[in-house]
Structures are given as structure tokens and as C-alpha cells.
Design an enzyme around this catalytic site. Structure first.
Site, PDB file in Angstrom:
ATOM      1  N   HIS A 412     -24.740 -21.443  66.485  1.00 27.29           N
ATOM      2  CA  HIS A 412     -23.642 -22.373  67.274  1.00 27.29           C
ATOM      3  C   HIS A 412     -23.453 -21.561  67.917  1.00 27.29           C
ATOM      4  O   HIS A 412     -22.745 -22.508  69.292  1.00 27.29           O
ATOM      5  CB  HIS A 412     -21.959 -22.789  66.200  1.00 27.29           C
ATOM      6  CG  HIS A 412     -21.196 -23.427  66.164  1.00 27.29           C
ATOM      7  ND1 HIS A 412     -22.247 -24.569  67.043  1.00 27.29           N
ATOM      8  CD2 HIS A 412     -21.257 -24.344  65.042  1.00 27.29           C
ATOM      9  CE1 HIS A 412     -20.969 -25.550  67.413  1.00 27.29           C
ATOM     10  NE2 HIS A 412     -20.887 -26.045  65.341  1.00 27.29           N
ATOM     11  N   ASP A 416     -24.605 -26.702  70.602  1.00 24.60           N
ATOM     12  CA  ASP A 416     -23.467 -27.865  70.176  1.00 24.60           C
ATOM     13  C   ASP A 416     -23.990 -28.687  69.023  1.00 24.60           C
ATOM     14  O   ASP A 416     -25.074 -28.303  69.347  1.00 24.60           O
ATOM     15  CB  ASP A 416     -22.423 -28.601  71.020  1.00 24.60           C
ATOM     16  CG  ASP A 416     -20.760 -27.179  71.925  1.00 24.60           C
ATOM     17  OD1 ASP A 416     -20.798 -26.342  71.755  1.00 24.60           O
ATOM     18  OD2 ASP A 416     -21.230 -27.478  72.875  1.00 24.60           O
TER      19      ASP A 416
END
Length: 441
Positions: A412, A416
Site C-alpha cells: 500500500h 492506492d
């Protein structure tokens, strides 16, 4: 006059610091040729036969089978020269070619110009050479401690120094069991065990039955490397997973059509790999790594595609270099070649390192889905479940179609959910309609 040349365990590549002796290929007294394999070792990445850069008579071997040696520790000594070789003509021929006693780079390793050259120790051969020099590692019956205190501590491996430092152990107080008093990892571990023995004795006495239960399997070799890499991935990478079911009927039909025209067979894995490289061209964020020291995301220009392969020695991840330049036929051939080497335990360290993205086909184990752990330091992994017949709504009608579950685990920090979802959706679209892929070819 013959000379004794000492051959040390070389750096076998990509940051490996030690190796375990699996099998000796020569014995003391054997005559070896230049670049002849003398020992088979297991690193954290692969089984490797180590060739010796000298030709002559083996006078000593350092370490028994099962012993772990640090890089730079002595492996064998070889008496080089006409006096030590029964077949003098062969030795003279080798010297005439310029081999002689000059250290040569090991085959498969190349020369390392990043380090200053080190002079190898050369000792004149005496009558003791023909005697059993195998006892060299056991020789430190002579007290070595005074010499150690006066000079530098005889330690080669930085791992041994760190182990002693973490345990609060003064290396100058130890007498090494290695050649010429070299302090080995086993010496430090034995000393630390002796220091801890009084503390552990009551516990061991209190519950002897508990200690006797269960089988203890050392975490070393491939299993240890996998454990360390996966643990590091979990510690460092904030990963997330998304997944989708896809109708693979058209993909399987396209594969059947490709294989029907003759030529090498195209595997499903190769088609999925080609889809992955096209998806990574659209979403390069997932072909990257995180440089924690510089606090930067590094987007990588080439796709070095790893694929998970199960072998008798455990899970390995061979790497297909520059996969973005390969077509399905080339990918199929490379997957087959690397898989065969993996099952035979003959993958080189270079075949197992440098991956930028991993394709994990766990469908071969008969399961539908998984949330795979990212292969550190990569940023993503695509998982593929089994392809099975399922009821599916196709063109407004309920039909039996070939359905597969795809899952993407991603770092992450590099992107995104929108980027990860876009990547996975593109892969699924190509699986459901391979013609989509033609737009990017």
C-alpha cells in the site's frame, strides 16, 4: 618446488554470507584439475558445486558434511607443482597454457572488480604434506590464547562477531577450533551455551518430558531463507489484497487454438504471465520497490517475473528476466527450463534473485483462492486459483463456464486501491476476452 595453495569459500552471489557442506567430491590425496568441482554446498538459495581454481593434490579439507562455513573460510588446500603431481605431463601442459598457480575466477562467478585483490597465502610443501593433514581443523591442541590477545582477533565472518557481541562474549578469551586458531561460529555458540547453561539447567530439569516431545527441524537452507523473507515481508510491508472471479473460458479456448497449430505447447501460466507484463506496462507502480534508507519508491524499468515452484527442497521462486520482451511461446520455454532446474536442485543463485513481480499459481494445489505474502522487496504478487467449471451468467443466460479466482496482494506504500483494482480488473478483462490484450501488442 611444490606450493600449498589455500582455497577459501567464495562469495556465491547476492549477499550470501555462509553455506553448508552437503557432500565432498574429493578426498585428501586426490589429484584435482583446475576448475574441477570439489564440494557441493547448500546456500539459502540453491545447491551449488564449487570448483577449485588450482590443480594439484588435495592436502586438507576443512569441515565435515553438514558443517556451515562463512564466506572466506578455508575449504581445502592443494599442493601445486611438479613435485606434488604424479602425472607431471598434465601439470606441465596446464602451466604452459598460463594456468599454473595464478588465481583464476571461478566458473560461473566471474571476477569481482569491486574488491581489492587479496594475496593468497603460499606455503612451501614439506614432508608433512603427504601426512594426513585432514587433522588440521582439530590441531589447536597448542594453546593459542596468548597469540590471540597480542594481535587481532582471528575471526573472518562478520556473523560470528555479531553473535559474540550480542551475547556479550569477549572473542579474545576464545581459542578457535578452526585452522590456525580461526574462531568459528560453532566456537561462539558453544561458549554462549556454556554461559547460559547454569540459567537453563533448572528449567531443563523441571520439565524433561516437554523437551523430549516433538520433532525439532532446523530453520536453515531453503526453509530458513523462506522463513526469513516472509517474516521480513510481514514486518516491513503494509500489504492489502483484492480479488475477483473471472470467466476463463475464452482464454482456455485461445490456448487450445494456439496449441492446435503445432509447435511448442503454450502453458496457461505463460498466457497469464504475458497478461501480467501488459498490465504492468499500464500500471508501473506495481513493478517497483521501496528504498527505506532513501525514503523513495523506485519504479523499475524491466519486469523480472518470479513464479512460485514447489520442489522437494521446498518453495523456490525462479525469475524470468526481461519478461516484458517475451511472447507466450518464449515464456513457456523459460518456465519449463527453470522448473526442471528447480526440481533437480540445480538453479544458480542468479536464477533466484532480482525479481520485480511474482506470479503465484496456487491452483495446481486444487484451491480456489489465497492471500499470498509479497515476495520482499517486491511490491505486488498476483495469485491464480484453479480453473473449474461453475455456473455463470453469460450473455444473459445461465451457463457452465470455466471460472478462476484472481487475487492481488500489493504494497500500500507504492499505490492506492484504485491502482491495484485497475491492474486486477485489466488482468481479469484479458482473461475473459483475450482479444483485449491485442490492443497492447
Amino acid at each position: 618446488m611444490a606450493q600449498v595453495m589455500e582455497f577459501k569459500l567464495p562469495d556465491l552471489g547476492e549477499g550470501l554470507t555462509e553455506a553448508e557442506i552437503v557432500r565432498w567430491l574429493v578426498a585428501v590425496g586426490d589429484v584435482v584439475a583446475i576448475d574441477q568441482p570439489v564440494v557441493e554446498v547448500e546456500t539459502a538459495k540453491a545447491m551449488v558445486e564449487v570448483p577449485c581454481p588450482y590443480g594439484g593434490v588435495v592436502t586438507a579439507r576443512f569441515g565435515e558434511e553438514g558443517t556451515e562455513l562463512p564466506v572466506g573460510a578455508p575449504l581445502i588446500t592443494v599442493a601445486v607443482g611438479a613435485a606434488s603431481l604424479p602425472q607431471a605431463p598434465a601439470a606441465q601442459a596446464a602451466e604452459a597454457e598460463g594456468s599454473g598457480n595464478v588465481p583464476r575466477p571461478l566458473i560461473g562467478y566471474g571476477e569481482d572488480h569491486s574488491r581489492p585483490a587479496r594475496r593468497r597465502r603460499v606455503r612451501p610443501v614439506t614432508a608433512a604434506v603427504s601426512a594426513p593433514v585432514v587433522a588440521a581443523p582439530v590441531a589447536p591442541a597448542v594453546p593459542v590464547a596468548p597469540a590471540v590477545v597480542a594481535g587481532p582477533v582471528p575471526v573472518i565472518s562478520p556473523l560470528v562477531r555479531k553473535l559474540a557481541k550480542d551475547g556479550g562474549l569477549d572473542l579474545r578469551a576464545l581459542t578457535g577450533s578452526g585452522p590456525e586458531g580461526l574462531i568459528l561460529r560453532a566456537d561462539v555458540e558453544a561458549a554462549l551455551a556454556a554461559l547460559r547453561a547454569p540459567e537453563q539447567a533448572p528449567v531443563a530439569a523441571a520439565a524433561p518430558a516437554v523437551a523430549a516431545r516433538g520433532e525439532r527441524i532446523p530453520l536453515k537452507g531453503v526453509r530458513g531463507a523462506v522463513a526469513e523473507k516472509l517474516s521480513r515481508s510481514r514486518r516491513e510491508i503494509p500489504d492489502a489484497t483484492c480479488w475477483v472471479d473471472a470467466d476463463a473460458t475464452e482464454l482456455m479456448a485461445a490456448r487450445a487454438a494456439m496449441n492446435a497449430v503445432g509447435g511448442p505447447k503454450i502453458s496457461v501460466l505463460a498466457l497469464l504471465a504475458r497478461i501480467c507484463t501488459a498490465a504492468l506496462a499500464r500500471y508501473p507502480e506495481l513493478n517497483s520497490t521501496v528504498d527505506l534508507a532513501a525514503k523513495e519508491i523506485v519504479r523499475l524499468p524491466s519486469v523480472h517475473l518470479g513464479f512460485a515452484a514447489q520442489t522437494e527442497r521446498g518453495l523456490v521462486v525462479p525469475v524470468v528476466r526481461d519478461a516484458q520482451h517475451r511472447n507466450p511461446e518464449s515464456l513457456s520455454a523459460e518456465f519449463a527450463r527453470l522448473t526442471e532446474l528447480a526440481r533437480a536442485g540445480k538453479l544458480a543463485p542468479a536464477d533466484l534473485t532480482g525479481g520485480t513481480f511474482t506470479l503465484n499459481n496456487y491452483g495446481v494445489f486444487g484451491v480456489d483462492g489465497s492471500t499470498p505474502i509479497i515476495n520482499h522487496p517486491e511490491a505486488a504478487m498476483l495469485g491464480v486459483g484453479r480453473i473449474i467449471d461453475k455456473p455463470w451468467v453469460h450473455e444473459g443466460q445461465l451457463a457452465v463456464r470455466k471460472v478462476v479466482q484472481l487475487s492481488l496482494t500489493f504494497d500500500h506504500r507504492v499505490c492506492d486501491g484504485g491502482t491495484a483494482g485497475g491492474f486486477l480488473r485489466y488482468v481479469a478483462d484479458c482473461v475473459e476476452s483475450p482479444a483485449v490484450l491485442l490492443r497492447s501488442l
